[in-house]
Scaffold this motif. Structure first.
Motif, PDB file in Angstrom:
ATOM      1  N   UNK A 112      -7.878  12.241   9.146  1.00 34.87           N
ATOM      2  CA  UNK A 112      -8.585  11.807   7.929  1.00 34.87           C
ATOM      3  C   UNK A 112      -7.663  10.937   7.092  1.00 34.87           C
ATOM      4  N   UNK A 113      -6.417  11.356   6.953  1.00 37.72           N
ATOM      5  CA  UNK A 113      -5.457  10.609   6.145  1.00 37.72           C
ATOM      6  C   UNK A 113      -5.131   9.259   6.768  1.00 37.72           C
ATOM      7  N   UNK A 114      -5.052   9.211   8.080  1.00 42.07           N
ATOM      8  CA  UNK A 114      -4.842   7.920   8.750  1.00 42.07           C
ATOM      9  C   UNK A 114      -6.017   6.984   8.439  1.00 42.07           C
ATOM     10  N   UNK A 161       0.881  -1.164   0.000  1.00 45.64           N
ATOM     11  CA  UNK A 161       0.000   0.000   0.000  1.00 45.64           C
ATOM     12  C   UNK A 161       0.921   1.218   0.000  1.00 45.64           C
ATOM     13  N   UNK A 162       0.838   2.013  -1.067  1.00 46.34           N
ATOM     14  CA  UNK A 162       1.818   3.059  -1.322  1.00 46.34           C
ATOM     15  C   UNK A 162       1.165   4.438  -1.219  1.00 46.34           C
ATOM     16  N   UNK A 163       1.748   5.287  -0.373  1.00 49.86           N
ATOM     17  CA  UNK A 163       1.178   6.614  -0.132  1.00 49.86           C
ATOM     18  C   UNK A 163       2.265   7.664  -0.343  1.00 49.86           C
ATOM     19  N   UNK A 164       2.056   8.525  -1.334  1.00 55.20           N
ATOM     20  CA  UNK A 164       3.046   9.555  -1.659  1.00 55.20           C
ATOM     21  C   UNK A 164       2.906  10.759  -0.733  1.00 55.20           C
ATOM     22  N   UNK A 165       3.898  11.638  -0.781  1.00 58.72           N
ATOM     23  CA  UNK A 165       3.949  12.781   0.116  1.00 58.72           C
ATOM     24  C   UNK A 165       3.088  13.949  -0.309  1.00 58.72           C
ATOM     25  N   UNK A 166       3.363  15.097   0.281  1.00 57.76           N
ATOM     26  CA  UNK A 166       2.569  16.303   0.068  1.00 57.76           C
ATOM     27  C   UNK A 166       2.416  16.624  -1.414  1.00 57.76           C
ATOM     28  N   UNK A 167       1.216  17.072  -1.754  1.00 54.40           N
ATOM     29  CA  UNK A 167       0.843  17.547  -3.102  1.00 54.40           C
ATOM     30  C   UNK A 167       0.617  16.437  -4.121  1.00 54.40           C
ATOM     31  N   UNK A 193      -8.860   2.412   6.246  1.00 55.10           N
ATOM     32  CA  UNK A 193     -10.107   2.012   5.581  1.00 55.10           C
ATOM     33  C   UNK A 193      -9.831   1.258   4.286  1.00 55.10           C
ATOM     34  N   UNK A 194      -8.829   1.696   3.528  1.00 54.99           N
ATOM     35  CA  UNK A 194      -8.520   1.021   2.260  1.00 54.99           C
ATOM     36  C   UNK A 194      -8.011  -0.398   2.509  1.00 54.99           C
ATOM     37  N   UNK A 195      -7.171  -0.552   3.502  1.00 55.90           N
ATOM     38  CA  UNK A 195      -6.643  -1.886   3.831  1.00 55.90           C
ATOM     39  C   UNK A 195      -7.768  -2.810   4.286  1.00 55.90           C
ATOM     40  N   UNK A 196      -8.670  -2.290   5.102  1.00 54.69           N
ATOM     41  CA  UNK A 196      -9.792  -3.108   5.580  1.00 54.69           C
ATOM     42  C   UNK A 196     -10.799  -3.371   4.470  1.00 54.69           C
ATOM     43  N   UNK A 197     -11.031  -2.382   3.615  1.00 58.17           N
ATOM     44  CA  UNK A 197     -11.985  -2.553   2.513  1.00 58.17           C
ATOM     45  C   UNK A 197     -11.549  -3.662   1.570  1.00 58.17           C
ATOM     46  N   UNK A 198     -10.252  -3.701   1.301  1.00 60.26           N
ATOM     47  CA  UNK A 198      -9.712  -4.721   0.399  1.00 60.26           C
ATOM     48  C   UNK A 198      -9.355  -6.009   1.135  1.00 60.26           C
ATOM     49  N   UNK A 199      -9.504  -6.006   2.463  1.00 62.86           N
ATOM     50  CA  UNK A 199      -9.176  -7.144   3.319  1.00 62.86           C
ATOM     51  C   UNK A 199      -7.752  -7.638   3.057  1.00 62.86           C
ATOM     52  N   UNK A 200      -6.810  -6.693   3.088  1.00 61.58           N
ATOM     53  CA  UNK A 200      -5.417  -7.024   2.788  1.00 61.58           C
ATOM     54  C   UNK A 200      -4.717  -7.601   4.003  1.00 61.58           C
ATOM     55  N   UNK A 201      -3.888  -8.593   3.743  1.00 64.92           N
ATOM     56  CA  UNK A 201      -3.022  -9.201   4.762  1.00 64.92           C
ATOM     57  C   UNK A 201      -1.582  -9.128   4.266  1.00 64.92           C
ATOM     58  N   UNK A 202      -0.624  -9.349   5.156  1.00 61.01           N
ATOM     59  CA  UNK A 202       0.796  -9.260   4.800  1.00 61.01           C
ATOM     60  C   UNK A 202       1.079  -7.929   4.109  1.00 61.01           C
ATOM     61  N   UNK A 203       0.617  -6.857   4.746  1.00 63.80           N
ATOM     62  CA  UNK A 203       0.710  -5.525   4.166  1.00 63.80           C
ATOM     63  C   UNK A 203       2.097  -4.931   4.393  1.00 63.80           C
TER      64      UNK A 203
END
Length: 230
Positions: A51-53, A5-11, A58-68
Protein backbone atom coordinates in the motif's frame (compact mmCIF):
# COMPACT_ATOMS: atom_id res chain seq x y z
CA UNK A 1 14.24 21.98 -11.52
CA UNK A 2 13.92 18.81 -9.48
CA UNK A 3 10.79 17.46 -7.84
CA UNK A 4 11.46 16.22 -4.32
CA UNK A 5 9.03 13.63 -2.95
CA UNK A 6 9.69 13.26 0.77
CA UNK A 7 8.52 10.32 2.88
CA UNK A 8 9.20 10.19 6.62
CA UNK A 9 9.70 7.05 8.68
CA UNK A 10 7.54 5.11 11.11
CA UNK A 11 4.86 6.99 13.08
CA UNK A 12 5.37 10.21 11.11
CA UNK A 13 3.53 12.04 8.33
CA UNK A 14 4.18 14.79 5.79
CA UNK A 15 4.37 17.30 8.66
CA UNK A 16 7.80 15.93 9.61
CA UNK A 17 9.32 17.81 6.65
CA UNK A 18 7.90 21.24 7.56
CA UNK A 19 11.34 22.80 8.14
CA UNK A 20 12.94 21.20 5.06
CA UNK A 21 10.31 21.88 2.38
CA UNK A 22 10.56 25.71 2.40
CA UNK A 23 14.30 25.58 1.71
CA UNK A 24 13.87 23.23 -1.23
CA UNK A 25 11.16 25.45 -2.70
CA UNK A 26 13.19 28.61 -2.08
CA UNK A 27 15.94 27.06 -4.22
CA UNK A 28 13.48 26.75 -7.10
CA UNK A 29 12.53 23.09 -6.81
CA UNK A 30 9.24 21.31 -6.25
CA UNK A 31 8.78 19.71 -2.83
CA UNK A 32 6.01 17.21 -2.11
CA UNK A 33 5.94 15.76 1.41
CA UNK A 34 3.79 12.63 1.52
CA UNK A 35 1.86 10.96 4.33
CA UNK A 36 1.60 7.20 3.92
CA UNK A 37 -1.70 5.38 4.40
CA UNK A 38 -2.61 4.65 8.01
CA UNK A 39 -0.51 7.47 9.47
CA UNK A 40 -1.09 11.06 10.64
CA UNK A 41 -4.09 12.53 8.79
CA UNK A 42 -4.56 9.18 7.00
CA UNK A 43 -5.15 7.17 10.17
CA UNK A 44 -7.79 4.51 9.75
CA UNK A 45 -6.80 3.67 6.17
CA UNK A 46 -5.79 -0.03 6.01
CA UNK A 47 -2.18 -0.31 4.93
CA UNK A 48 0.51 -2.86 4.23
CA UNK A 49 3.93 -2.33 2.73
CA UNK A 50 2.71 -2.55 -0.85
CA UNK A 51 0.00 0.00 0.00
CA UNK A 52 2.81 2.38 0.92
CA UNK A 53 4.65 1.66 -2.32
CA UNK A 54 1.47 2.46 -4.24
CA UNK A 55 0.96 5.64 -2.21
CA UNK A 56 4.29 6.93 -3.49
CA UNK A 57 3.96 5.80 -7.09
CA UNK A 58 0.37 7.06 -7.33
CA UNK A 59 1.31 10.52 -6.01
CA UNK A 60 4.15 10.88 -8.51
CA UNK A 61 1.90 9.81 -11.39
CA UNK A 62 -1.03 11.93 -10.18
CA UNK A 63 1.13 15.04 -10.18
CA UNK A 64 2.91 13.91 -13.37
CA UNK A 65 6.30 14.58 -11.78
CA UNK A 66 9.54 14.26 -13.71
CA UNK A 67 13.16 14.55 -12.52
CA UNK A 68 12.03 13.10 -9.21
CA UNK A 69 14.36 12.96 -6.23
CA UNK A 70 12.65 10.42 -4.03
CA UNK A 71 13.59 10.74 -0.35
CA UNK A 72 12.92 7.99 2.19
CA UNK A 73 13.68 8.25 5.91
CA UNK A 74 14.06 5.28 8.27
CA UNK A 75 11.32 2.66 7.62
CA UNK A 76 10.20 4.52 4.51
CA UNK A 77 13.41 3.66 2.70
CA UNK A 78 11.81 0.24 2.12
CA UNK A 79 8.73 1.44 0.16
CA UNK A 80 10.71 4.32 -1.37
CA UNK A 81 13.34 1.92 -2.74
CA UNK A 82 10.62 -0.17 -4.38
CA UNK A 83 8.78 2.87 -5.73
CA UNK A 84 12.03 4.24 -7.16
CA UNK A 85 12.38 1.35 -9.61
CA UNK A 86 8.68 1.40 -10.47
CA UNK A 87 8.59 5.04 -11.63
CA UNK A 88 11.11 4.33 -14.37
CA UNK A 89 12.58 7.33 -16.15
CA UNK A 90 10.73 9.75 -13.88
CA UNK A 91 13.45 9.09 -11.29
CA UNK A 92 16.50 11.33 -11.10
CA UNK A 93 17.85 9.99 -7.80
CA UNK A 94 16.76 8.25 -4.63
CA UNK A 95 18.00 9.50 -1.25
CA UNK A 96 17.91 7.20 1.76
CA UNK A 97 18.01 9.18 5.02
CA UNK A 98 19.48 6.90 7.72
CA UNK A 99 17.02 4.36 6.42
CA UNK A 100 16.33 0.72 5.93
CA UNK A 101 16.60 -0.43 2.33
CA UNK A 102 14.44 -3.08 0.64
CA UNK A 103 15.66 -6.56 -0.19
CA UNK A 104 13.50 -8.73 -2.42
CA UNK A 105 11.43 -11.13 -0.33
CA UNK A 106 12.51 -9.55 2.97
CA UNK A 107 10.46 -7.40 5.34
CA UNK A 108 11.32 -4.58 7.74
CA UNK A 109 11.38 -6.96 10.70
CA UNK A 110 13.40 -9.63 8.90
CA UNK A 111 16.04 -7.00 8.15
CA UNK A 112 16.14 -6.01 11.83
CA UNK A 113 16.74 -9.30 13.67
CA UNK A 114 17.74 -7.74 17.01
CA UNK A 115 14.51 -5.79 17.24
CA UNK A 116 12.15 -8.24 15.58
CA UNK A 117 10.65 -9.63 18.78
CA UNK A 118 10.16 -6.14 20.18
CA UNK A 119 8.40 -4.87 17.05
CA UNK A 120 6.24 -7.96 16.61
CA UNK A 121 5.36 -7.88 20.31
CA UNK A 122 4.25 -4.26 20.05
CA UNK A 123 2.12 -5.05 17.00
CA UNK A 124 0.45 -7.94 18.81
CA UNK A 125 -0.25 -5.82 21.88
CA UNK A 126 -1.57 -2.80 19.99
CA UNK A 127 -4.28 -4.16 17.69
CA UNK A 128 -1.98 -4.56 14.72
CA UNK A 129 0.04 -1.36 15.13
CA UNK A 130 3.60 -0.54 16.19
CA UNK A 131 3.28 1.83 19.13
CA UNK A 132 5.14 5.17 18.85
CA UNK A 133 8.32 5.78 20.80
CA UNK A 134 8.30 7.66 24.09
CA UNK A 135 10.27 10.84 24.76
CA UNK A 136 13.05 8.90 26.51
CA UNK A 137 13.69 6.88 23.34
CA UNK A 138 14.91 10.03 21.59
CA UNK A 139 17.71 10.77 24.07
CA UNK A 140 21.18 11.01 22.57
CA UNK A 141 19.89 11.82 19.06
CA UNK A 142 20.84 15.49 18.92
CA UNK A 143 17.31 16.72 19.58
CA UNK A 144 16.18 19.50 21.90
CA UNK A 145 13.39 18.92 24.40
CA UNK A 146 11.10 21.01 22.23
CA UNK A 147 11.92 18.94 19.14
CA UNK A 148 11.32 15.69 21.00
CA UNK A 149 7.97 16.96 22.25
CA UNK A 150 7.02 17.86 18.70
CA UNK A 151 7.88 14.41 17.35
CA UNK A 152 6.15 12.56 20.18
CA UNK A 153 3.09 14.80 19.99
CA UNK A 154 2.69 14.27 16.25
CA UNK A 155 3.44 10.54 16.10
CA UNK A 156 0.67 8.03 15.40
CA UNK A 157 0.68 4.21 15.63
CA UNK A 158 2.30 2.60 12.59
CA UNK A 159 0.42 -0.08 10.60
CA UNK A 160 1.98 -3.40 11.51
CA UNK A 161 1.39 -5.10 8.16
CA UNK A 162 3.76 -2.65 6.48
CA UNK A 163 6.53 -3.95 8.72
CA UNK A 164 5.94 -7.66 8.18
CA UNK A 165 5.12 -7.84 4.44
CA UNK A 166 8.06 -8.63 2.11
CA UNK A 167 9.53 -6.19 -0.36
CA UNK A 168 9.25 -6.86 -4.09
CA UNK A 169 12.15 -5.78 -6.33
CA UNK A 170 12.58 -6.62 -9.99
CA UNK A 171 16.23 -5.60 -10.29
CA UNK A 172 19.23 -4.99 -8.02
CA UNK A 173 18.87 -1.86 -5.89
CA UNK A 174 22.51 -1.00 -6.59
CA UNK A 175 21.58 -0.13 -10.18
CA UNK A 176 19.59 2.92 -9.04
CA UNK A 177 21.30 6.31 -8.69
CA UNK A 178 21.30 6.78 -4.92
CA UNK A 179 22.65 8.79 -2.02
CA UNK A 180 22.73 7.26 1.45
CA UNK A 181 22.79 9.70 4.36
CA UNK A 182 24.24 8.17 7.53
CA UNK A 183 23.40 9.93 10.78
CA UNK A 184 26.39 9.28 13.02
CA UNK A 185 24.71 9.60 16.42
CA UNK A 186 22.66 6.55 15.44
CA UNK A 187 25.73 4.46 14.66
CA UNK A 188 29.09 5.12 13.00
CA UNK A 189 28.52 2.92 9.96
CA UNK A 190 25.56 1.86 7.81
CA UNK A 191 24.09 -1.63 8.07
CA UNK A 192 25.87 -4.41 6.18
CA UNK A 193 23.34 -4.43 3.34
CA UNK A 194 23.90 -0.71 2.78
CA UNK A 195 27.68 -1.13 2.93
CA UNK A 196 27.42 -3.64 0.07
CA UNK A 197 25.20 -1.30 -1.95
CA UNK A 198 27.69 1.52 -1.46
CA UNK A 199 30.23 -0.44 -3.49
CA UNK A 200 28.07 0.33 -6.54
CA UNK A 201 29.31 3.11 -8.79
CA UNK A 202 25.78 4.53 -8.69
CA UNK A 203 25.70 5.02 -4.91
CA UNK A 204 27.38 7.58 -2.70
CA UNK A 205 27.59 8.11 1.05
CA UNK A 206 27.06 11.36 2.94
CA UNK A 207 27.47 11.60 6.72
CA UNK A 208 25.62 13.91 9.10
CA UNK A 209 26.81 14.55 12.66
CA UNK A 210 23.36 14.21 14.15
CA UNK A 211 20.80 11.60 15.15
CA UNK A 212 18.22 9.51 13.36
CA UNK A 213 15.70 12.33 12.82
CA UNK A 214 17.72 15.02 10.96
CA UNK A 215 14.61 16.75 9.55
CA UNK A 216 14.06 17.91 13.13
CA UNK A 217 17.59 18.13 14.54
CA UNK A 218 19.39 19.61 11.50
CA UNK A 219 16.76 20.56 8.88
CA UNK A 220 18.91 23.22 7.21
CA UNK A 221 21.89 20.89 6.80
CA UNK A 222 19.60 18.13 5.53
CA UNK A 223 18.09 20.50 2.97
CA UNK A 224 21.60 21.48 1.82
CA UNK A 225 22.51 17.82 1.28
CA UNK A 226 19.27 17.14 -0.59
CA UNK A 227 19.88 20.14 -2.84
CA UNK A 228 23.37 18.82 -3.60
CA UNK A 229 21.71 15.66 -4.94
CA UNK A 230 20.06 17.60 -7.79
Amino acid sequence: MAEFVLVAGAWLGAWAWDEVVPELRAAGHGAHPLTLSGLAEKQGVPAGQQTHVRDIVDEIERLDLRDVILVGHSYSGIPVGQAAERIGDRLARVVFVDSNVPADGESFVSAWPDGRAMVEGSIAENQGFWAPLTAADYDGQGLTGEQIARIVGGSTPHPGASLTEPAVLSRPLGELPATYIKCLLDGDTPNEDVVKLLTSEHWRLVEMNTGHWPMFSQPHELARILLAAT
